[in-house]
Write a protein that holds these residues in place. Structure first.
Motif, PDB file in Angstrom:
ATOM      1  N   ILE A 194       0.867  -1.359   0.122  1.00  0.00           N
ATOM      2  CA  ILE A 194       0.056   0.151  -0.131  1.00  0.00           C
ATOM      3  C   ILE A 194       0.919   1.123   0.012  1.00  0.00           C
ATOM      4  N   LEU A 195       0.559   2.096  -0.871  1.00  0.00           N
ATOM      5  CA  LEU A 195       1.615   3.415  -0.972  1.00  0.00           C
ATOM      6  C   LEU A 195       0.810   4.488  -0.227  1.00  0.00           C
ATOM      7  N   ILE A 196       1.358   4.929   0.806  1.00  0.00           N
ATOM      8  CA  ILE A 196       1.045   5.930   1.586  1.00  0.00           C
ATOM      9  C   ILE A 196       1.864   7.290   1.298  1.00  0.00           C
ATOM     10  N   VAL A 197       0.819   8.339   0.798  1.00  0.00           N
ATOM     11  CA  VAL A 197       1.459   9.558   0.561  1.00  0.00           C
ATOM     12  C   VAL A 197       1.233  10.457   1.564  1.00  0.00           C
ATOM     13  N   VAL A 198       2.056  10.896   2.338  1.00  0.00           N
ATOM     14  CA  VAL A 198       2.164  11.691   3.358  1.00  0.00           C
ATOM     15  C   VAL A 198       2.322  13.138   3.100  1.00  0.00           C
ATOM     16  N   THR A 199       1.405  14.044   3.766  1.00  0.00           N
ATOM     17  CA  THR A 199       1.641  15.356   3.669  1.00  0.00           C
ATOM     18  C   THR A 199       1.389  15.936   4.982  1.00  0.00           C
ATOM     19  N   HIS A 200       2.624  16.621   5.528  1.00  0.00           N
ATOM     20  CA  HIS A 200       2.350  17.237   6.861  1.00  0.00           C
ATOM     21  C   HIS A 200       3.507  18.091   7.039  1.00  0.00           C
ATOM     22  N   PRO A 201       3.256  19.488   6.901  1.00  0.00           N
ATOM     23  CA  PRO A 201       4.180  20.458   6.841  1.00  0.00           C
ATOM     24  C   PRO A 201       5.167  20.631   8.117  1.00  0.00           C
ATOM     25  N   ASP A 202       4.612  19.959   9.485  1.00  0.00           N
ATOM     26  CA  ASP A 202       5.411  20.026  10.445  1.00  0.00           C
ATOM     27  C   ASP A 202       5.657  18.686  11.007  1.00  0.00           C
ATOM     28  N   LEU A 203       5.702  17.504  10.506  1.00  0.00           N
ATOM     29  CA  LEU A 203       5.691  16.174  10.840  1.00  0.00           C
ATOM     30  C   LEU A 203       6.504  16.079  12.201  1.00  0.00           C
ATOM     31  N   GLU A 204       7.703  16.681  12.161  1.00  0.00           N
ATOM     32  CA  GLU A 204       8.758  16.514  13.400  1.00  0.00           C
ATOM     33  C   GLU A 204       7.879  16.874  14.716  1.00  0.00           C
ATOM     34  N   ASN A 205       6.823  17.684  14.695  1.00  0.00           N
ATOM     35  CA  ASN A 205       6.148  18.052  15.955  1.00  0.00           C
ATOM     36  C   ASN A 205       4.701  17.526  16.181  1.00  0.00           C
ATOM     37  N   TYR A 247       3.888  -1.641   3.505  1.00  0.00           N
ATOM     38  CA  TYR A 247       3.531  -0.381   3.142  1.00  0.00           C
ATOM     39  C   TYR A 247       4.818   0.396   2.627  1.00  0.00           C
ATOM     40  N   VAL A 248       4.407   1.332   1.795  1.00  0.00           N
ATOM     41  CA  VAL A 248       5.537   2.178   1.241  1.00  0.00           C
ATOM     42  C   VAL A 248       5.034   3.636   1.718  1.00  0.00           C
ATOM     43  N   VAL A 249       5.760   4.423   2.410  1.00  0.00           N
ATOM     44  CA  VAL A 249       5.476   5.639   2.845  1.00  0.00           C
ATOM     45  C   VAL A 249       6.295   6.621   2.172  1.00  0.00           C
ATOM     46  N   HIS A 250       5.664   7.660   1.566  1.00  0.00           N
ATOM     47  CA  HIS A 250       6.080   8.605   0.656  1.00  0.00           C
ATOM     48  C   HIS A 250       5.646   9.859   1.056  1.00  0.00           C
ATOM     49  N   ASN A 251       6.843  10.509   1.743  1.00  0.00           N
ATOM     50  CA  ASN A 251       6.548  11.828   2.597  1.00  0.00           C
ATOM     51  C   ASN A 251       6.886  12.980   1.533  1.00  0.00           C
ATOM     52  N   LEU A 252       5.891  13.627   0.957  1.00  0.00           N
ATOM     53  CA  LEU A 252       6.011  14.629   0.150  1.00  0.00           C
ATOM     54  C   LEU A 252       6.822  16.097   0.812  1.00  0.00           C
ATOM     55  N   HIS A 253       6.685  16.346   1.915  1.00  0.00           N
ATOM     56  CA  HIS A 253       7.724  17.264   2.395  1.00  0.00           C
ATOM     57  C   HIS A 253       9.001  16.961   2.424  1.00  0.00           C
ATOM     58  N   ALA A 254       9.288  15.770   2.682  1.00  0.00           N
ATOM     59  CA  ALA A 254      10.629  15.241   2.770  1.00  0.00           C
ATOM     60  C   ALA A 254      11.379  15.302   1.332  1.00  0.00           C
ATOM     61  N   VAL A 255      10.444  14.646   0.347  1.00  0.00           N
ATOM     62  CA  VAL A 255      11.025  14.576  -1.012  1.00  0.00           C
ATOM     63  C   VAL A 255      11.028  15.839  -1.535  1.00  0.00           C
ATOM     64  N   TYR A 256      10.139  16.712  -1.532  1.00  0.00           N
ATOM     65  CA  TYR A 256       9.947  18.040  -1.907  1.00  0.00           C
ATOM     66  C   TYR A 256      10.112  19.207  -1.113  1.00  0.00           C
ATOM     67  N   PRO A 298      -3.284  20.322   3.506  1.00  0.00           N
ATOM     68  CA  PRO A 298      -2.083  21.141   3.627  1.00  0.00           C
ATOM     69  C   PRO A 298      -1.890  21.496   2.223  1.00  0.00           C
ATOM     70  N   PRO A 299      -1.502  22.834   1.985  1.00  0.00           N
ATOM     71  CA  PRO A 299      -1.122  23.306   0.643  1.00  0.00           C
ATOM     72  C   PRO A 299      -0.441  22.533  -0.257  1.00  0.00           C
ATOM     73  N   LEU A 300       0.648  21.747   0.060  1.00  0.00           N
ATOM     74  CA  LEU A 300       1.742  21.082  -0.854  1.00  0.00           C
ATOM     75  C   LEU A 300       0.815  20.027  -1.250  1.00  0.00           C
ATOM     76  N   PHE A 301      -0.117  19.188  -0.498  1.00  0.00           N
ATOM     77  CA  PHE A 301      -1.018  18.272  -1.107  1.00  0.00           C
ATOM     78  C   PHE A 301      -1.951  18.715  -2.345  1.00  0.00           C
ATOM     79  N   LYS A 302      -2.479  20.100  -2.116  1.00  0.00           N
ATOM     80  CA  LYS A 302      -3.302  20.794  -3.329  1.00  0.00           C
ATOM     81  C   LYS A 302      -2.417  21.023  -4.602  1.00  0.00           C
ATOM     82  N   THR A 303      -1.085  21.377  -4.178  1.00  0.00           N
ATOM     83  CA  THR A 303      -0.243  21.660  -5.365  1.00  0.00           C
ATOM     84  C   THR A 303      -0.055  20.129  -6.071  1.00  0.00           C
ATOM     85  N   TRP A 304       0.272  19.249  -5.275  1.00  0.00           N
ATOM     86  CA  TRP A 304       0.537  17.963  -5.885  1.00  0.00           C
ATOM     87  C   TRP A 304      -0.665  17.238  -6.753  1.00  0.00           C
ATOM     88  N   LEU A 305      -2.066  17.703  -6.161  1.00  0.00           N
ATOM     89  CA  LEU A 305      -3.200  17.128  -6.832  1.00  0.00           C
ATOM     90  C   LEU A 305      -3.141  17.988  -8.215  1.00  0.00           C
TER      91      LEU A 305
END
Length: 180
Positions: free
Chosen positions: A5-16, A34-43, A75-82
């Motif tokens: 399962i591909l999990i596309v994660v978008t969280h601008p402050d994942l560390e917190n 699972y494949v976790v794909h963190n958009l903020h880490a990759v981009y 989050p805004p990055l996910f909207k941009t991604w879409l």
């Protein structure tokens, strides 16, 4: 196609984040599932490699978009991604290939507010399913198979460690059912 399962994660402050960070840690215990794909880490610069993202989506039959609800939306990055990844001719259109057709797609979201706030009679007047309706419509528009979301309310700010831990197991159980 990958059975993972591909999990596309978008969280601008994942560390917190208490919730999403824990969910990702739980999924990381099962790299065969699972494949976790963190958009903020990759981009980190928000410059999305559209072809890479499309290939990643094409290679999985089950896709989950995981994010916290921000201002009653994603989050805004996910909207941009879409906007950038779901292109005409690839995801939809008269001459489109509908590359996501038939793929199971769902959403895993957290809301800092309790479920009672997301009721017609509650403070915010709309249910979470109503707020997620544009995402459901998007999934249906690209002819994918929309699945009901995993929703977690009120834990990011008020959650106990035990309840957050329980949510991680519930999320994993949800994903396991989704992948069957």
């Amino acid at each position: 196609m990958s059975a993972k399962i591909l999990i596309v994660v978008t969280h601008p402050d994942l560390e917190n984040s208490k919730v999403h960070k824990r969910w990702i840690a739980e999924l990381g215990k099962f790299p065969d599932k699972y494949v976790v794909h963190n958009l903020h880490a990759v981009y980190p610069d928000a410059r999305i490699d559209v072809e890479r993202e499309q290939r990643l989506l094409e290679s999985h039959d089950t896709i989950v978009f995981q994010f916290p609800i921000f201002w009653f939306n994603c989050p805004p990055l996910f909207k941009t991604w879409l906007d950038e990844v779901l292109t005409e001719g690839w995801a939809f259109g008269e001459q489109g290939n509908f590359k996501l057709m038939g793929k199971k797609i769902s959403f895993a979201v957290s809301a800092g507010i309790s479920e009672e706030g997301y009721q017609p009679e509650g403070r915010y007047k709309y249910t979470m399913n109503q707020l997620l309706a544009p995402f459901q419509l998007t999934v249906e528009y690209v002819r994918a198979d929309y699945r009901p979301p995993f929703i977690l309310y009120g834990l990011e700010f008020q959650g106990t460690a035990g309840r957050i831990e329980q949510s991680a197991v519930e999320y994993r159980d949800y994903l396991d059912l989704l992948g069957t």
